[in-house]
Design a protein around this motif. Structure first.
Motif, PDB file in Angstrom:
ATOM      1  N   GLU A  18      42.142  -8.260 -14.862  1.00  7.97           N
ATOM      2  CA  GLU A  18      42.049  -7.787 -13.427  1.00  7.97           C
ATOM      3  C   GLU A  18      40.518  -7.966 -13.171  1.00  7.97           C
ATOM      4  OE1 GLU A  18      43.533  -4.219 -10.560  1.00  7.97           O
ATOM      5  OE2 GLU A  18      44.203  -4.169 -12.768  1.00  7.97           O
ATOM      6  N   HIS A  19      39.787  -7.480 -14.052  1.00  5.05           N
ATOM      7  CA  HIS A  19      37.973  -7.335 -13.842  1.00  5.05           C
ATOM      8  C   HIS A  19      37.745  -8.845 -13.430  1.00  5.05           C
ATOM      9  CE1 HIS A  19      34.132  -6.088 -14.056  1.00  5.05           C
ATOM     10  NE2 HIS A  19      33.640  -6.955 -14.959  1.00  5.05           N
ATOM     11  N   ARG A  20      38.119  -9.697 -14.264  1.00  2.35           N
ATOM     12  CA  ARG A  20      37.703 -11.285 -13.909  1.00  2.35           C
ATOM     13  C   ARG A  20      38.148 -11.736 -12.795  1.00  2.35           C
ATOM     14  NH1 ARG A  20      34.351 -14.624 -13.877  1.00  2.35           N
ATOM     15  NH2 ARG A  20      34.822 -16.762 -14.469  1.00  2.35           N
ATOM     16  N   VAL A  21      39.335 -11.331 -12.400  1.00  2.91           N
ATOM     17  CA  VAL A  21      39.835 -11.851 -11.074  1.00  2.91           C
ATOM     18  C   VAL A  21      39.287 -11.438  -9.990  1.00  2.91           C
ATOM     19  CG1 VAL A  21      41.908 -11.535  -9.330  1.00  2.91           C
ATOM     20  CG2 VAL A  21      42.375 -12.004 -11.885  1.00  2.91           C
ATOM     21  N   VAL A  22      38.630 -10.027 -10.025  1.00  2.00           N
ATOM     22  CA  VAL A  22      37.862  -9.529  -8.965  1.00  2.00           C
ATOM     23  C   VAL A  22      36.588 -10.148  -8.910  1.00  2.00           C
ATOM     24  CG1 VAL A  22      36.785  -7.452  -8.369  1.00  2.00           C
ATOM     25  CG2 VAL A  22      39.108  -7.209  -8.841  1.00  2.00           C
ATOM     26  N   LEU A  35      40.146  -6.752  -1.731  1.00  2.00           N
ATOM     27  CA  LEU A  35      39.403  -6.079  -2.680  1.00  2.00           C
ATOM     28  C   LEU A  35      39.555  -4.606  -2.170  1.00  2.00           C
ATOM     29  CD1 LEU A  35      36.679  -8.558  -3.621  1.00  2.00           C
ATOM     30  CD2 LEU A  35      38.637  -7.897  -4.846  1.00  2.00           C
ATOM     31  N   ASP A  36      39.413  -4.200  -0.960  1.00  2.00           N
ATOM     32  CA  ASP A  36      39.060  -2.977  -0.619  1.00  2.00           C
ATOM     33  C   ASP A  36      40.462  -2.192  -0.126  1.00  2.00           C
ATOM     34  OD1 ASP A  36      36.611  -3.353  -0.803  1.00  2.00           O
ATOM     35  OD2 ASP A  36      36.131  -4.153   1.343  1.00  2.00           O
ATOM     36  N   ALA A  69      43.505  -1.477  -4.815  1.00  2.00           N
ATOM     37  CA  ALA A  69      42.195  -2.511  -5.397  1.00  2.00           C
ATOM     38  C   ALA A  69      41.606  -2.121  -6.534  1.00  2.00           C
ATOM     39  CB  ALA A  69      41.043  -2.570  -4.112  1.00  2.00           C
ATOM     40  N   ALA A  70      41.015  -3.052  -7.361  1.00  2.00           N
ATOM     41  CA  ALA A  70      40.475  -2.684  -8.575  1.00  2.00           C
ATOM     42  C   ALA A  70      39.105  -1.814  -8.384  1.00  2.00           C
ATOM     43  CB  ALA A  70      40.324  -3.687  -9.442  1.00  2.00           C
TER      44      ALA A  70
END
Length: 106
Positions: free
Chosen positions: A56-60, A100-101, A105-106
């Motif tokens: 999920e971090h990489r997608v963000v 994202l927001d 969102a992560a």
């Protein structure tokens, strides 16, 4: 998605393509082209490999990079003739930032 929301469609298509590219597995140094025909894999899917799973971090990170790219290009479009294109890029960035927001969102 409504057909008239061109900014959202464009932003989402490009971002999905960037995510798809990030999931691709790099080819190893040995190519199949050098092998003899009788040594080549046979059957449907014989040369398929599993794609990478993105965190999920990489997608963000990828989405944020897409936003940054649009904002950077929009900042370079300073002539009045390019105002529509710059506005479109700002709209695309806003669409992606909304993901994202938004809730969850992560």
């Amino acid at each position: 998605m409504r057909a008239r929301d061109k900014a959202a469609v464009s932003a989402l298509r490009a971002t999905l393509a960037a995510l798809d590219n990030a999931e691709a597995v790099p080819q190893d140094g040995v190519g199949l082209r050098a092998a003899a025909l009788e040594e080549s894999p046979v059957g449907a899917g014989a040369t398929e490999v599993a794609r990478r799973e993105l965190s999920e971090h990489r997608v963000v990170e990828i989405i944020r990079a897409e936003v940054a790219e649009r904002l950077e290009v929009a900042a370079q479009l300073t002539s009045p003739a390019q105002a529509d294109r710059a506005a479109g890029l700002h709209a695309e960035a806003a669409v992606l930032l909304g993901f994202l927001d938004g809730p969850g969102a992560a």
